[in-house]
Design a protein around this motif. Structure first.
Motif, PDB file in Angstrom:
ATOM      1  N   ARG A  22       4.992 -34.657  19.126  1.00 42.35           N
ATOM      2  CA  ARG A  22       4.095 -35.657  19.696  1.00 42.35           C
ATOM      3  C   ARG A  22       2.720 -35.066  19.956  1.00 42.35           C
ATOM      4  O   ARG A  22       2.627 -33.915  20.382  1.00 42.35           O
ATOM      5  N   PRO A  23       1.647 -35.800  19.744  1.00 44.27           N
ATOM      6  CA  PRO A  23       1.584 -37.183  19.263  1.00 44.27           C
ATOM      7  C   PRO A  23       1.564 -37.322  17.736  1.00 44.27           C
ATOM      8  O   PRO A  23       1.585 -38.433  17.226  1.00 44.27           O
ATOM      9  N   ASP A  24       1.534 -36.199  17.009  1.00 45.24           N
ATOM     10  CA  ASP A  24       1.429 -36.270  15.552  1.00 45.24           C
ATOM     11  C   ASP A  24       2.676 -36.876  14.917  1.00 45.24           C
ATOM     12  O   ASP A  24       2.582 -37.599  13.923  1.00 45.24           O
ATOM     13  N   LEU A  25       3.840 -36.553  15.485  1.00 44.05           N
ATOM     14  CA  LEU A  25       5.088 -37.120  14.986  1.00 44.05           C
ATOM     15  C   LEU A  25       6.002 -37.364  16.177  1.00 44.05           C
ATOM     16  O   LEU A  25       6.354 -36.438  16.908  1.00 44.05           O
ATOM     17  N   ASP A  26       6.349 -38.614  16.371  1.00 38.00           N
ATOM     18  CA  ASP A  26       7.236 -39.030  17.456  1.00 38.00           C
ATOM     19  C   ASP A  26       8.466 -39.646  16.811  1.00 38.00           C
ATOM     20  O   ASP A  26       8.381 -40.706  16.176  1.00 38.00           O
ATOM     21  N   ILE A  27       9.636 -39.009  16.962  1.00 37.14           N
ATOM     22  CA  ILE A  27      10.799 -39.509  16.229  1.00 37.14           C
ATOM     23  C   ILE A  27      11.307 -40.847  16.757  1.00 37.14           C
ATOM     24  O   ILE A  27      12.133 -41.495  16.103  1.00 37.14           O
ATOM     25  N   THR A  28      10.815 -41.264  17.923  1.00 35.04           N
ATOM     26  CA  THR A  28      11.186 -42.605  18.400  1.00 35.04           C
ATOM     27  C   THR A  28      10.321 -43.687  17.759  1.00 35.04           C
ATOM     28  O   THR A  28      10.530 -44.870  17.990  1.00 35.04           O
ATOM     29  N   ASP A  29       9.355 -43.267  16.955  1.00 35.44           N
ATOM     30  CA  ASP A  29       8.439 -44.191  16.261  1.00 35.44           C
ATOM     31  C   ASP A  29       8.599 -43.989  14.762  1.00 35.44           C
ATOM     32  O   ASP A  29       8.073 -43.041  14.191  1.00 35.44           O
ATOM     33  N   ARG A  30       9.344 -44.866  14.118  1.00 37.43           N
ATOM     34  CA  ARG A  30       9.636 -44.719  12.681  1.00 37.43           C
ATOM     35  C   ARG A  30       8.357 -44.618  11.858  1.00 37.43           C
ATOM     36  O   ARG A  30       8.278 -43.836  10.891  1.00 37.43           O
ATOM     37  N   ALA A  31       7.334 -45.370  12.222  1.00 42.10           N
ATOM     38  CA  ALA A  31       6.101 -45.360  11.431  1.00 42.10           C
ATOM     39  C   ALA A  31       5.443 -43.983  11.421  1.00 42.10           C
ATOM     40  O   ALA A  31       4.884 -43.565  10.406  1.00 42.10           O
ATOM     41  N   SER A  32       5.531 -43.255  12.538  1.00 41.47           N
ATOM     42  CA  SER A  32       4.902 -41.931  12.587  1.00 41.47           C
ATOM     43  C   SER A  32       5.627 -40.950  11.679  1.00 41.47           C
ATOM     44  O   SER A  32       5.025 -40.032  11.121  1.00 41.47           O
ATOM     45  N   ILE A  33       6.929 -41.133  11.515  1.00 36.58           N
ATOM     46  CA  ILE A  33       7.704 -40.274  10.610  1.00 36.58           C
ATOM     47  C   ILE A  33       7.319 -40.563   9.163  1.00 36.58           C
ATOM     48  O   ILE A  33       7.098 -39.648   8.362  1.00 36.58           O
ATOM     49  N   ASP A  34       7.225 -41.851   8.838  1.00 36.94           N
ATOM     50  CA  ASP A  34       6.822 -42.232   7.482  1.00 36.94           C
ATOM     51  C   ASP A  34       5.447 -41.666   7.134  1.00 36.94           C
ATOM     52  O   ASP A  34       5.231 -41.174   6.021  1.00 36.94           O
ATOM     53  N   ARG A  35       4.530 -41.727   8.109  1.00 40.05           N
ATOM     54  CA  ARG A  35       3.172 -41.206   7.869  1.00 40.05           C
ATOM     55  C   ARG A  35       3.203 -39.702   7.616  1.00 40.05           C
ATOM     56  O   ARG A  35       2.540 -39.198   6.705  1.00 40.05           O
ATOM     57  N   ALA A  36       3.957 -38.983   8.430  1.00 42.97           N
ATOM     58  CA  ALA A  36       4.015 -37.523   8.282  1.00 42.97           C
ATOM     59  C   ALA A  36       4.596 -37.133   6.921  1.00 42.97           C
ATOM     60  O   ALA A  36       4.095 -36.219   6.257  1.00 42.97           O
ATOM     61  N   ILE A  37       5.625 -37.835   6.489  1.00 42.83           N
ATOM     62  CA  ILE A  37       6.211 -37.554   5.179  1.00 42.83           C
ATOM     63  C   ILE A  37       5.210 -37.852   4.060  1.00 42.83           C
ATOM     64  O   ILE A  37       5.086 -37.074   3.100  1.00 42.83           O
ATOM     65  N   ALA A  38       4.471 -38.931   4.203  1.00 42.73           N
ATOM     66  CA  ALA A  38       3.493 -39.303   3.178  1.00 42.73           C
ATOM     67  C   ALA A  38       2.346 -38.297   3.109  1.00 42.73           C
ATOM     68  O   ALA A  38       1.857 -37.963   2.030  1.00 42.73           O
TER      69      ALA A  38
END
Length: 305
Positions: A31-47
């Motif tokens: 957090r805040p770059d990747l929050d596993i409770t927020d699916r969209a943030s995971i998708d962004r990090a992978i992209a």
């Protein structure tokens, strides 16, 4: 090979980050770059980072607090794990997920194997078990690694707590009837990389998929762990203190802990052709590293004008 690791500030994520190299690129996010409770943030990090594999090392680990903070524990350990698995599946990536010995009841007389019935004794263990189920349901290309009694030079853990208490007390009372294996986070990190390399070598394979137990060799009790910490500490010129062995019923805790946390690693060793060293050797290395860091900091402070 590029690994995206969640839970940046945790012991395992920091240990993985220390292995970053030209051959194995480690991208540890939290957090805040990747929050596993927020699916969209995971998708962004992978992209953005386009990893070859994702290691989910993020977890809610406050065992006692989880008893009264159940929503938060399940949001991270169950729902968050499910989000990471779903995101990796959508991206066509495998996932390595870190779980715990606390998924078991602890009433077995022998070390637990992967096929043994689970039976968590507390909310933390239940939330981690539900996380395992969420991982398996969302992404078939998964490796779930159950480990135990994690310690390291990073963050808060039993070993560092013992060394701190030695400066404050004459005796420390430690539970002597709970059995398990102290496991060094840097050794866990090296094993995770070995697992990732196995997956990369055979991405379509099935032998590496599933649940595995991954702890150090050997076993002890919390009191035995404490005694070894101070034996190694004293040999390095560090603090030592008397340990008073007590039963689990004498130690005040909110959450119940399993009496037997021993995990058989036979399946892991056979599948990945690797193992973690004996826990006593790792304790020695951890203490040497901590003392060396303290010495360096003291010298730097003295040399500062």
């Amino acid at each position: 090979m590029k690994l995206l690791v969640t839970g940046r500030n945790g012991q395992i994520a920091q240990s993985l980050a220390a292995l970053d190299s030209d051959d194995v690129k480690i991208i540890a996010l939290g957090r805040p770059d990747l929050d596993i409770t927020d699916r969209a943030s995971i998708d962004r990090a992978i992209a953005v980072y386009r990893p070859d594999l994702v290691v989910n090392a993020a977890a809610y680990t406050a065992v006692d607090k989880a008893e009264s903070d159940q929503d938060a524990a399940f949001a991270v350990n169950r729902d968050g794990a499910g989000h990471v698995a779903a995101a990796t599946a959508a991206a066509g990536l495998p996932i390595i997920h870190i779980s715990t010995d606390y998924v078991f009841a602890g009433d077995k007389s022998e070390p637990y194997v992967e096929t043994d019935a689970t039976g968590p004794q507390n909310i933390y263990g239940l939330s981690k078990l539900e996380g395992e189920k969420a991982i398996a349901a969302a992404n078939p290309a998964h490796v779930i690694l159950r480990t135990a009694w994690v310690y390291s030079p990073y963050g808060s853990n039993f070993l560092k707590t013992m060394l701190r208490l030695a400066a404050e007390r004459d005796v420390i009372r430690v539970v002597a009837d709970q059995h398990g294996t102290p496991t060094y986070a840097p050794d866990i990190a090296e094993a995770i990389v070995a697992v990732a390399e196995r997956i990369k070598a055979d991405p379509k394979g099935v032998a590496w998929r599933g649940v595995f137990h991954m702890v150090a060799e050997g076993e002890t009790t919390w009191a035995g762990f404490a005694e070894e910490i101070f034996r190694r500490s004293e040999s390095q010129g560090g603090p030592s203190i008397r340990i008073e062995s007590i039963s689990a019923t004498e130690y005040p805790s909110i959450a119940r802990r399993p009496i037997n946390s021993r995990l058989s690693t036979r399946y892991f060793r056979r599948t990945f052709q690797t193992s973690l060293r004996n826990w006593r050797l790792a304790v020695s290395d951890c203490i040497k590293g901590l003392f060396a860091t303290q010495t360096q900091k003291s010298q730097a402070k003295r040399n500062t004008p």
